[in-house]
Scaffold this motif. Sequence first.
Motif, PDB file in Angstrom:
ATOM      1  N   GLY A  64     -34.709 -37.653  14.633  1.00 45.41           N
ATOM      2  CA  GLY A  64     -33.777 -37.339  15.700  1.00 45.41           C
ATOM      3  C   GLY A  64     -32.869 -36.207  15.247  1.00 45.41           C
ATOM      4  N   TRP A  65     -31.881 -35.897  16.076  1.00 41.98           N
ATOM      5  CA  TRP A  65     -30.998 -34.772  15.754  1.00 41.98           C
ATOM      6  C   TRP A  65     -30.152 -35.038  14.520  1.00 41.98           C
ATOM      7  N   ALA A  66     -29.871 -36.296  14.209  1.00 37.60           N
ATOM      8  CA  ALA A  66     -29.109 -36.599  13.001  1.00 37.60           C
ATOM      9  C   ALA A  66     -29.883 -36.171  11.759  1.00 37.60           C
ATOM     10  N   GLU A  67     -31.187 -36.447  11.733  1.00 40.43           N
ATOM     11  CA  GLU A  67     -32.010 -36.046  10.603  1.00 40.43           C
ATOM     12  C   GLU A  67     -32.102 -34.527  10.501  1.00 40.43           C
ATOM     13  N   ILE A  68     -32.281 -33.884  11.643  1.00 40.06           N
ATOM     14  CA  ILE A  68     -32.412 -32.425  11.640  1.00 40.06           C
ATOM     15  C   ILE A  68     -31.118 -31.782  11.154  1.00 40.06           C
ATOM     16  N   ALA A  69     -29.977 -32.292  11.627  1.00 38.45           N
ATOM     17  CA  ALA A  69     -28.686 -31.752  11.200  1.00 38.45           C
ATOM     18  C   ALA A  69     -28.454 -31.985   9.712  1.00 38.45           C
ATOM     19  N   ALA A  70     -28.811 -33.171   9.237  1.00 34.02           N
ATOM     20  CA  ALA A  70     -28.628 -33.473   7.812  1.00 34.02           C
ATOM     21  C   ALA A  70     -29.506 -32.574   6.955  1.00 34.02           C
ATOM     22  N   TRP A  71     -30.752 -32.357   7.382  1.00 36.21           N
ATOM     23  CA  TRP A  71     -31.646 -31.458   6.643  1.00 36.21           C
ATOM     24  C   TRP A  71     -31.071 -30.044   6.592  1.00 36.21           C
ATOM     25  N   TRP A  72     -30.589 -29.545   7.715  1.00 35.31           N
ATOM     26  CA  TRP A  72     -30.086 -28.171   7.789  1.00 35.31           C
ATOM     27  C   TRP A  72     -28.865 -27.978   6.883  1.00 35.31           C
ATOM     28  N   GLN A  73     -27.976 -28.959   6.861  1.00 36.73           N
ATOM     29  CA  GLN A  73     -26.808 -28.842   5.994  1.00 36.73           C
ATOM     30  C   GLN A  73     -27.198 -28.931   4.530  1.00 36.73           C
ATOM     31  N   ARG A  74     -28.132 -29.808   4.214  1.00 40.37           N
ATOM     32  CA  ARG A  74     -28.521 -29.994   2.818  1.00 40.37           C
ATOM     33  C   ARG A  74     -29.317 -28.810   2.284  1.00 40.37           C
ATOM     34  N   ILE A  75     -30.261 -28.297   3.077  1.00 37.97           N
ATOM     35  CA  ILE A  75     -31.167 -27.266   2.589  1.00 37.97           C
ATOM     36  C   ILE A  75     -30.410 -25.998   2.220  1.00 37.97           C
ATOM     37  N   ARG A  76     -29.296 -25.732   2.878  1.00 39.52           N
ATOM     38  CA  ARG A  76     -28.532 -24.519   2.596  1.00 39.52           C
ATOM     39  C   ARG A  76     -27.694 -24.636   1.331  1.00 39.52           C
ATOM     40  N   THR A  77     -27.595 -25.835   0.782  1.00 40.61           N
ATOM     41  CA  THR A  77     -26.830 -26.016  -0.452  1.00 40.61           C
ATOM     42  C   THR A  77     -27.704 -25.935  -1.703  1.00 40.61           C
ATOM     43  N   LEU A  78     -29.016 -25.883  -1.536  1.00 44.26           N
ATOM     44  CA  LEU A  78     -29.925 -25.860  -2.678  1.00 44.26           C
ATOM     45  C   LEU A  78     -30.071 -24.435  -3.208  1.00 44.26           C
ATOM     46  N   ASP A  79     -30.013 -24.297  -4.510  1.00 43.61           N
ATOM     47  CA  ASP A  79     -30.003 -22.974  -5.130  1.00 43.61           C
ATOM     48  C   ASP A  79     -31.337 -22.247  -5.040  1.00 43.61           C
ATOM     49  N   ASP A  80     -32.440 -22.996  -4.936  1.00 40.28           N
ATOM     50  CA  ASP A  80     -33.747 -22.358  -4.999  1.00 40.28           C
ATOM     51  C   ASP A  80     -34.301 -21.958  -3.636  1.00 40.28           C
ATOM     52  N   GLN A  81     -33.462 -21.973  -2.605  1.00 40.18           N
ATOM     53  CA  GLN A  81     -33.940 -21.641  -1.262  1.00 40.18           C
ATOM     54  C   GLN A  81     -33.916 -20.136  -1.016  1.00 40.18           C
ATOM     55  N   ASN A  82     -34.944 -19.650  -0.352  1.00 40.12           N
ATOM     56  CA  ASN A  82     -35.046 -18.242   0.011  1.00 40.12           C
ATOM     57  C   ASN A  82     -34.192 -17.990   1.252  1.00 40.12           C
ATOM     58  N   PRO A  83     -33.142 -17.177   1.162  1.00 40.81           N
ATOM     59  CA  PRO A  83     -32.279 -16.938   2.331  1.00 40.81           C
ATOM     60  C   PRO A  83     -33.045 -16.393   3.528  1.00 40.81           C
ATOM     61  N   THR A  84     -34.055 -15.583   3.274  1.00 38.93           N
ATOM     62  CA  THR A  84     -34.846 -15.030   4.384  1.00 38.93           C
ATOM     63  C   THR A  84     -35.619 -16.127   5.098  1.00 38.93           C
ATOM     64  N   ALA A  85     -36.167 -17.076   4.324  1.00 37.64           N
ATOM     65  CA  ALA A  85     -36.897 -18.189   4.931  1.00 37.64           C
ATOM     66  C   ALA A  85     -35.957 -19.081   5.728  1.00 37.64           C
ATOM     67  N   LEU A  86     -34.760 -19.294   5.213  1.00 34.27           N
ATOM     68  CA  LEU A  86     -33.795 -20.136   5.932  1.00 34.27           C
ATOM     69  C   LEU A  86     -33.380 -19.499   7.253  1.00 34.27           C
ATOM     70  N   GLU A  87     -33.379 -18.168   7.291  1.00 39.28           N
ATOM     71  CA  GLU A  87     -32.965 -17.477   8.521  1.00 39.28           C
ATOM     72  C   GLU A  87     -33.866 -17.848   9.691  1.00 39.28           C
ATOM     73  N   ARG A  88     -35.093 -18.274   9.383  1.00 44.07           N
ATOM     74  CA  ARG A  88     -36.038 -18.671  10.432  1.00 44.07           C
ATOM     75  C   ARG A  88     -35.475 -19.807  11.274  1.00 44.07           C
ATOM     76  N   TYR A  89     -34.592 -20.649  10.695  1.00 43.46           N
ATOM     77  CA  TYR A  89     -34.070 -21.819  11.390  1.00 43.46           C
ATOM     78  C   TYR A  89     -32.615 -21.652  11.829  1.00 43.46           C
ATOM     79  N   ALA A  90     -32.113 -20.426  11.764  1.00 39.86           N
ATOM     80  CA  ALA A  90     -30.721 -20.190  12.127  1.00 39.86           C
ATOM     81  C   ALA A  90     -30.464 -20.467  13.609  1.00 39.86           C
ATOM     82  N   PHE A  91     -31.517 -20.425  14.428  1.00 41.30           N
ATOM     83  CA  PHE A  91     -31.329 -20.681  15.857  1.00 41.30           C
ATOM     84  C   PHE A  91     -30.830 -22.103  16.126  1.00 41.30           C
TER      85      PHE A  91
END
Length: 392
Positions: free
Chosen positions: A340-367
Motif C-alpha cells: 500500500g502507500w505506507a510501504e511505498i512511502a517508507a521505501w522512498w524515504q529509506r532508499i534516499r538515505t542509503l549511501d550506495d544509491q545512484n542519484p540518477t536512478a533515484l530520479e526515476r521515482y521522483a514523480f
Amino acid sequence: MSTDTPGIDPLLALRAPQDPACDVFLTGTVFLDIIFTGLDSAPVRGTESWARGMGSSPGGVANMATALARLGLHTSLAAAFGDDHYGEYCWDALEQGEGIDLSMSRTVPGWHSPVTVSMAYEGERTMVSHGHEAPAPSAVPGKAATGKAATDQAATGQSTTDQTTAAPNPAFPQCPPRARAAIASLVPGRSEPWVATAARHGALIFADVGWDETGRWDLDALPDLAHCEAFLPNAEEAMRYTRTDCPRAAAHALAERVPLAVVTLGAEGAYAVDGRTGAAAQVPAIEVEALDPTGAGDVFVAGFVTGTLADWPLADRLAFAGLTAALSVQEFGGSLSAPGWAEIAAWWQRIRTLDDQNPTALERYAFLEELLPTTARAWPLRRAVPTIGFRQ
C-alpha cells in the motif's frame, strides 16, 4: 487484513460527479493460499521438510483485487465463495480487511473453497492446487450471479493441476458494473461476453494471457484482444504470439493490435509501446532479495492500471508497476504481499538515505514526491498477520 495506510487517492484530481463509483472491475477464482517459505531446497520424496515461514491468505484473483484496493482504487470483484471456514475467511478478509466491493459475488452452499499450497525456495515456487467449478447460480436459489469459476494462470499467477477449475462459469453476469477499467485474462479460443460489454460502457480493458497449451500462439484466437486498451504478456508469450525473437520487437508488433503493449522482461524490467503515438519506454527492474514471488505479476498489473487511470506518463507507469512488484516479493504470499502507500512511502524515504544509491536512478521515482506523505512509518513494515485463526 490491510495495515493502516495513508488515505491516498491517486485519482482524486480526476474524479467528477458523473464518474462511475467503481474504478476497476475484475472476476475470477478466489483460492485460499497456504504459502511455505524459508525452504532450503525443493521437498525431497519420502522426507519431511520444515519451513521457516508460513502464510495464509486469499489468493487467485484476490491477489490483484487486493493490490488494486491497497493502491486506493475502488475495486469490485465478482467471484464465488464456499460456505466453509476458508470461504468465510476469504470473504471477510477481502470485504472487511481490504474494502473490496463484493456485491457481485456470492456464497455457494456445500461448495468447498479452492486451495493452493505454495512452496517458495531458491527464488522460485512450486504449487499444488485443488478445486472444482462452482455451480451456476440457478442451482442456488436466491443467490446473486457472480464471475466465472475458472483458474486463469496469467491473472492469478498460479498453475493449474485440477482441470475442473479451468472451465468457465456460464453464470457470469453479462452486465458488469460501470467502471473506469476492467481486468481480463485472455484464453485462446474463448470469448467472455462481459469484456465487450464493459468496453462498450466505457471501461478500459487491461488483459494478460497464460501459456497457450494448444501451441498455436495465434493472436486471432484471442477475440477479446480487440476490446483491450492494454495487453501485458511476458517476454516469452509476446515473442511466441508475434513470431519475433526480441521482446522489444514483439512489443512493437503487439502495439499494432492494441493501444498499449507492455512486455515484462523479468530481471530486465519492462518495455512498453504506445500504439497511438509510437512512443516507447523501458524501465529496469529494482534489485531486491525475493522471499516469495507469488502474485508479483498481479501486483505489476495493478500498479500499471493505477498509473494509467491517473494519466501518468508511460515511463512513470512502468516504474511504478515495477516498484510495487519489487516490494511485493519481499513479503509472504500473494494478497498479503501487495504493498500500500505506507510501504511505498517508507521505501522512498529509506532508499534516499542509503549511501550506495545512484542519484540518477533515484530520479526515476521522483514523480512520487507529489503523491506520498511527508512522513512514513519505519522500515521494514509488517503488513498483515499471515495465518488464519487469531481472534480479536
